[in-house]
Design a protein around this motif. Structure first.
Motif, PDB file in Angstrom:
ATOM      1  N   ALA A  30      13.586  26.861  28.860  1.00 58.58           N
ATOM      2  CA  ALA A  30      12.638  25.846  28.860  1.00 58.58           C
ATOM      3  C   ALA A  30      12.861  24.899  27.443  1.00 58.58           C
ATOM      4  O   ALA A  30      12.745  25.827  26.429  1.00 58.58           O
ATOM      5  CB  ALA A  30      11.101  26.083  29.425  1.00 58.58           C
ATOM      6  N   SER A  31      12.518  23.775  27.364  1.00 55.82           N
ATOM      7  CA  SER A  31      12.656  22.957  26.031  1.00 55.82           C
ATOM      8  C   SER A  31      11.656  23.337  25.214  1.00 55.82           C
ATOM      9  O   SER A  31      11.986  23.821  24.029  1.00 55.82           O
ATOM     10  CB  SER A  31      12.701  21.577  26.286  1.00 55.82           C
ATOM     11  N   GLY A  32      10.328  23.801  25.772  1.00 51.73           N
ATOM     12  CA  GLY A  32       9.191  24.107  24.768  1.00 51.73           C
ATOM     13  C   GLY A  32       9.688  25.464  24.197  1.00 51.73           C
ATOM     14  O   GLY A  32       9.324  25.759  23.032  1.00 51.73           O
ATOM     15  N   LEU A  33      10.107  26.653  24.909  1.00 47.39           N
ATOM     16  CA  LEU A  33      10.564  27.883  24.301  1.00 47.39           C
ATOM     17  C   LEU A  33      11.628  27.750  23.467  1.00 47.39           C
ATOM     18  O   LEU A  33      11.623  28.322  22.455  1.00 47.39           O
ATOM     19  CB  LEU A  33      11.027  28.641  25.485  1.00 47.39           C
ATOM     20  N   ALA A  34      12.535  26.675  23.613  1.00 50.06           N
ATOM     21  CA  ALA A  34      13.748  26.284  22.893  1.00 50.06           C
ATOM     22  C   ALA A  34      12.990  25.883  21.439  1.00 50.06           C
ATOM     23  O   ALA A  34      13.630  26.601  20.315  1.00 50.06           O
ATOM     24  CB  ALA A  34      14.905  25.746  23.372  1.00 50.06           C
ATOM     25  N   ALA A  35      12.275  25.035  21.478  1.00 52.03           N
ATOM     26  CA  ALA A  35      11.759  24.664  20.120  1.00 52.03           C
ATOM     27  C   ALA A  35      11.075  25.961  19.396  1.00 52.03           C
ATOM     28  O   ALA A  35      11.228  25.800  18.094  1.00 52.03           O
ATOM     29  CB  ALA A  35      10.650  23.530  20.551  1.00 52.03           C
ATOM     30  N   VAL A  36      10.167  26.585  20.159  1.00 49.88           N
ATOM     31  CA  VAL A  36       9.507  27.496  19.398  1.00 49.88           C
ATOM     32  C   VAL A  36      10.443  28.662  18.847  1.00 49.88           C
ATOM     33  O   VAL A  36      10.297  28.981  17.759  1.00 49.88           O
ATOM     34  CB  VAL A  36       8.453  28.405  20.265  1.00 49.88           C
ATOM     35  N   LEU A  37      11.710  28.976  19.498  1.00 49.69           N
ATOM     36  CA  LEU A  37      12.379  29.697  19.081  1.00 49.69           C
ATOM     37  C   LEU A  37      13.148  29.400  17.917  1.00 49.69           C
ATOM     38  O   LEU A  37      13.508  30.016  16.965  1.00 49.69           O
ATOM     39  CB  LEU A  37      13.414  30.417  20.104  1.00 49.69           C
ATOM     40  N   SER A  38      13.250  28.015  17.897  1.00 45.54           N
ATOM     41  CA  SER A  38      14.216  27.588  16.864  1.00 45.54           C
ATOM     42  C   SER A  38      13.370  27.553  15.556  1.00 45.54           C
ATOM     43  O   SER A  38      13.953  27.308  14.457  1.00 45.54           O
ATOM     44  CB  SER A  38      14.587  26.223  17.125  1.00 45.54           C
ATOM     45  N   ALA A  39      11.937  27.684  15.680  1.00 49.85           N
ATOM     46  CA  ALA A  39      11.132  27.285  14.573  1.00 49.85           C
ATOM     47  C   ALA A  39      11.267  28.781  13.552  1.00 49.85           C
ATOM     48  O   ALA A  39      10.531  28.910  12.427  1.00 49.85           O
ATOM     49  CB  ALA A  39       9.590  27.342  15.039  1.00 49.85           C
ATOM     50  N   THR A  40      12.007  29.674  14.346  1.00 47.08           N
ATOM     51  CA  THR A  40      12.236  30.953  13.289  1.00 47.08           C
ATOM     52  C   THR A  40      13.307  30.666  12.106  1.00 47.08           C
ATOM     53  O   THR A  40      13.314  31.689  11.409  1.00 47.08           O
ATOM     54  CB  THR A  40      12.725  32.180  14.354  1.00 47.08           C
ATOM     55  N   GLY A  41      13.896  29.662  11.887  1.00 43.34           N
ATOM     56  CA  GLY A  41      14.864  29.288  11.129  1.00 43.34           C
ATOM     57  C   GLY A  41      14.292  29.524   9.560  1.00 43.34           C
ATOM     58  O   GLY A  41      15.147  30.404   9.066  1.00 43.34           O
ATOM     59  N   PRO A  42      13.374  29.362   9.286  1.00 39.29           N
ATOM     60  CA  PRO A  42      13.010  29.654   7.812  1.00 39.29           C
ATOM     61  C   PRO A  42      12.897  31.016   7.478  1.00 39.29           C
ATOM     62  O   PRO A  42      12.917  31.582   6.614  1.00 39.29           O
ATOM     63  CB  PRO A  42      11.608  28.897   7.682  1.00 39.29           C
ATOM     64  N   ILE A  43      12.278  32.058   8.627  1.00 43.07           N
ATOM     65  CA  ILE A  43      12.423  33.124   8.706  1.00 43.07           C
ATOM     66  C   ILE A  43      13.568  34.022   8.327  1.00 43.07           C
ATOM     67  O   ILE A  43      14.066  34.714   7.732  1.00 43.07           O
ATOM     68  CB  ILE A  43      11.662  33.995   9.781  1.00 43.07           C
ATOM     69  N   MET A  44      14.701  33.456   9.091  1.00 39.76           N
ATOM     70  CA  MET A  44      16.032  33.840   8.906  1.00 39.76           C
ATOM     71  C   MET A  44      16.604  33.575   7.651  1.00 39.76           C
ATOM     72  O   MET A  44      17.347  34.445   6.967  1.00 39.76           O
ATOM     73  CB  MET A  44      17.128  33.170  10.046  1.00 39.76           C
ATOM     74  N   ILE A  45      16.340  32.333   7.081  1.00 39.18           N
ATOM     75  CA  ILE A  45      16.473  31.896   5.659  1.00 39.18           C
ATOM     76  C   ILE A  45      16.015  32.756   4.498  1.00 39.18           C
ATOM     77  O   ILE A  45      16.857  33.491   3.823  1.00 39.18           O
ATOM     78  CB  ILE A  45      16.135  30.583   5.361  1.00 39.18           C
ATOM     79  N   LEU A  46      14.770  33.502   4.692  1.00 34.17           N
ATOM     80  CA  LEU A  46      14.174  34.399   3.953  1.00 34.17           C
ATOM     81  C   LEU A  46      15.065  35.846   3.949  1.00 34.17           C
ATOM     82  O   LEU A  46      15.205  36.305   2.792  1.00 34.17           O
ATOM     83  CB  LEU A  46      12.683  34.590   4.263  1.00 34.17           C
ATOM     84  N   LEU A  47      15.271  36.204   5.258  1.00 30.28           N
ATOM     85  CA  LEU A  47      16.069  37.473   5.435  1.00 30.28           C
ATOM     86  C   LEU A  47      17.341  37.327   4.792  1.00 30.28           C
ATOM     87  O   LEU A  47      17.707  38.418   4.211  1.00 30.28           O
ATOM     88  CB  LEU A  47      15.858  37.769   6.979  1.00 30.28           C
ATOM     89  N   LEU A  48      18.138  36.240   4.897  1.00 29.23           N
ATOM     90  CA  LEU A  48      19.409  36.234   4.270  1.00 29.23           C
ATOM     91  C   LEU A  48      19.254  36.243   2.831  1.00 29.23           C
ATOM     92  O   LEU A  48      20.342  36.619   2.143  1.00 29.23           O
ATOM     93  CB  LEU A  48      20.188  34.897   4.967  1.00 29.23           C
ATOM     94  N   GLN A  49      18.280  35.465   2.155  1.00 30.38           N
ATOM     95  CA  GLN A  49      18.112  35.441   0.964  1.00 30.38           C
ATOM     96  C   GLN A  49      17.985  36.883   0.337  1.00 30.38           C
ATOM     97  O   GLN A  49      18.394  37.303  -0.801  1.00 30.38           O
ATOM     98  CB  GLN A  49      16.864  34.662   0.520  1.00 30.38           C
ATOM     99  N   SER A  50      17.059  37.557   1.012  1.00 32.60           N
ATOM    100  CA  SER A  50      16.743  38.965   0.571  1.00 32.60           C
ATOM    101  C   SER A  50      18.130  40.001   0.702  1.00 32.60           C
ATOM    102  O   SER A  50      18.270  40.500  -0.127  1.00 32.60           O
ATOM    103  CB  SER A  50      15.600  39.379   1.434  1.00 32.60           C
ATOM    104  N   ALA A  51      18.785  39.661   1.897  1.00 28.92           N
ATOM    105  CA  ALA A  51      19.926  40.722   2.138  1.00 28.92           C
ATOM    106  C   ALA A  51      21.008  40.302   1.348  1.00 28.92           C
ATOM    107  O   ALA A  51      21.829  41.059   0.960  1.00 28.92           O
ATOM    108  CB  ALA A  51      20.223  40.753   3.719  1.00 28.92           C
ATOM    109  N   ILE A  52      21.518  38.950   1.189  1.00 25.81           N
ATOM    110  CA  ILE A  52      22.555  38.619   0.969  1.00 25.81           C
ATOM    111  C   ILE A  52      22.486  38.029  -0.854  1.00 25.81           C
ATOM    112  O   ILE A  52      23.264  38.558  -1.807  1.00 25.81           O
ATOM    113  CB  ILE A  52      23.373  37.418   1.376  1.00 25.81           C
ATOM    114  N   LEU A  53      21.390  37.238  -1.068  1.00 25.15           N
ATOM    115  CA  LEU A  53      21.374  36.829  -2.297  1.00 25.15           C
ATOM    116  C   LEU A  53      20.485  37.734  -3.465  1.00 25.15           C
ATOM    117  O   LEU A  53      20.381  37.550  -4.451  1.00 25.15           O
ATOM    118  CB  LEU A  53      20.624  35.497  -2.536  1.00 25.15           C
ATOM    119  N   ARG A  54      19.916  38.665  -2.717  1.00 23.80           N
ATOM    120  CA  ARG A  54      19.298  39.808  -3.170  1.00 23.80           C
ATOM    121  C   ARG A  54      18.010  39.308  -4.154  1.00 23.80           C
ATOM    122  O   ARG A  54      17.602  39.627  -5.163  1.00 23.80           O
ATOM    123  CB  ARG A  54      20.199  40.558  -4.536  1.00 23.80           C
TER     124      ARG A  54
END
Length: 328
Positions: free
Chosen positions: A88-112
């Protein structure tokens, strides 16, 4: 004018998820229609910027724009368009809102880069929200493709996070290039890659535009979503600061859920609403420092002719939404 533009950005970005859903349900090939959308929007924007002498077609010869398009447009929207065949489009939008969390995790794992305790708490809260959305459906008969769609959206957000982090390098290397021109060039590359993928994964045909629903979805996403929405977004960045316009991220998922229920009959339960609130709360915790600065700067007259992109440095991954996702 600023409040009107901001309201339009939230509304546009919040409704593009339903527009994608309507298009794919009407028979639009996901990869082909997405590729055509972004390639067309990017080409028209780059032509317009070149006509105004604010961009050069030489921008397309740089590897930076190709790599940015690979993450921000191709990886993100190829995943989203394919998944919305089953989610559903609403569920897709909410799951897409996890983008900033992914950014934080990548910053911590790759950029230290060490994350604050509050940001880490936000990641856990956001993950709990994803579980609230997905796990209840596992107790009933659910299509494996639905589960795959949810997983693919989250994978697409990893691509978005990677592209967002790489955008920092691109803007540092090309400080003289207008952000809209950079966005247009990366959309052209991302769209071209999706068109290429379509040749192998689908039977691409322009015939989907013969359907009123598919054609309306395509026009809305191309003109309103990619061209108008992002142009307004960058105008807001120039007139205010990079943080304020990015708060669309907290407004658009509820809009997407609401329009999906009202205009497309998508089902929503109390557990789904709890998942929505939990994910948005987690995202806000991840970006608590940026939001705190935003509130401190939110004063009368603070939006008049402000041109200070350096204020974006406070975000833990939130700041790079100014280079965004197209969208919406």
């Amino acid at each position: 004018m600023i409040i009107l533009a901001y309201s339009l950005v939230c509304l546009i970005f919040g409704t593009t998820f339903l527009a994608i859903k309507i298009g794919v349900d009407a028979g639009a090939p996901p990869f082909f229609s997405a590729g055509l959308r972004f390639f067309t929007a990017g080409a028209l924007l780059l032509l317009w910027m070149s006509w105004k002498r604010k961009a050069s077609f030489a921008l397309l010869l740089r590897k930076e724009t190709a790599l940015t398009g690979l993450g921000l447009t191709f990886g993100t929207f190829a995943a989203l368009y394919w998944a919305e065949q089953y989610v559903a489009s609403g569920l897709a939008a909410v799951l897409s809102a996890t983008g900033p969390i992914m950014i934080l995790l990548l910053q911590s794992a790759i950029l230290r880069k060490k994350a604050s305790d509050l940001s880490l708490l936000g990641c856990l809260v956001g993950f709990a929200g994803v579980l609230l959305l997905v796990l209840p459906s596992l107790s009933v008969s659910v299509s494996p493709l639905w589960l795959a769609g949810c997983a693919v959206i989250l994978i697409g957000e990893w691509a978005y996070a990677s592209g967002t982090l790489y955008t920092r390098t691109v803007t540092a290397r090309l400080p003289e290039v207008h952000p809209i021109a950079l966005n247009a060039a990366q959309m052209i590359y991302g769209g071209a890659l999706m068109l290429l993928l379509s040749l192998f994964a689908e039977r691409p045909s322009i015939g989907f535009l013969l359907s009123w629903k598919a054609a309306g979805s395509f026009l809305y996403l191309t003109v309103i979503g990619s061209m108008v929405g992002h142009s307004l977004y960058y105008w807001l960045v120039a007139r205010t600061n990079p943080i304020f316009p990015s708060t669309w991220l907290y407004v658009s998922p509820p809009i997407a859920v609401g329009v999906g229920v009202l205009f497309y009959g998508e089902a929503v339960s109390w557990i789904t609403l709890l998942g929505v609130i939990t994910i948005i709360s987690g995202t806000m915790l991840v970006n608590a420092q940026a939001l705190k600065q935003l509130l401190a700067r939110f004063a009368p007259g603070s939006f008049v002719n402000r041109r200070s992109p350096g204020t974006a440095a406070v975000g833990q991954g939130f700041r790079m939404h100014q280079k965004l996702k197209n969208e919406d």
